[in-house]
Design an enzyme around this catalytic site. Sequence first.
Site, mmCIF file in Angstrom:
data_model
loop_
_atom_site.group_PDB
_atom_site.id
_atom_site.type_symbol
_atom_site.label_atom_id
_atom_site.label_comp_id
_atom_site.label_asym_id
_atom_site.label_seq_id
_atom_site.Cartn_x
_atom_site.Cartn_y
_atom_site.Cartn_z
ATOM 1 N N CYS A 46 34.279 46.976 38.941
ATOM 2 C CA CYS A 46 33.701 48.290 39.234
ATOM 3 C C CYS A 46 34.564 49.096 40.200
ATOM 4 O O CYS A 46 35.401 48.561 40.923
ATOM 5 C CB CYS A 46 32.283 48.149 39.770
ATOM 6 S SG CYS A 46 32.218 47.479 41.423
ATOM 7 N N CYS A 48 33.717 50.574 42.992
ATOM 8 C CA CYS A 48 33.544 50.303 44.430
ATOM 9 C C CYS A 48 34.280 49.036 44.846
ATOM 10 O O CYS A 48 34.638 48.896 46.014
ATOM 11 C CB CYS A 48 32.071 50.284 44.832
ATOM 12 S SG CYS A 48 31.070 48.988 44.124
#
Length: 136
Positions: A46, A48
Amino acid sequence: MYPEYLVAPMRKELTDVGFEELKTPKEVDAAIKQDGTVFVVVNSVCGCAAANARPAAVASLKHEKRPDKVVTVFAGMEKDAVDQARSYMLPYPPSSPAMALFKDGKLVHMIERHQIEGRPAQMIADNLVAAFDAYC
């Protein structure tokens, strides 16, 4: 499962600075159950993880106090190893990315995805450094 060619550079960001990849439940058990401190990063594909978690983990290791061992498991890849690592992180729910610090086999500090998303990498690294100062 993701294609290995996709995750290889993401794995490398951590292994290049000394993280050991754990790919089996037995490897997870051996790492976490040892005496001393163990820093576990649940890596992820992902955004993040790319913008916040991995840079924070790398930055935290530049601190003078650091864990005895640094390891990583990759969510979406080695499912059994990730599940085993998460079993040690209870009562926290499964989260990726996530970071946990263990001392003598006991969870002493946890950073969940919601504490990573939208926060600058340096803020997360500072949180880790404070944990390293307290437990390492």
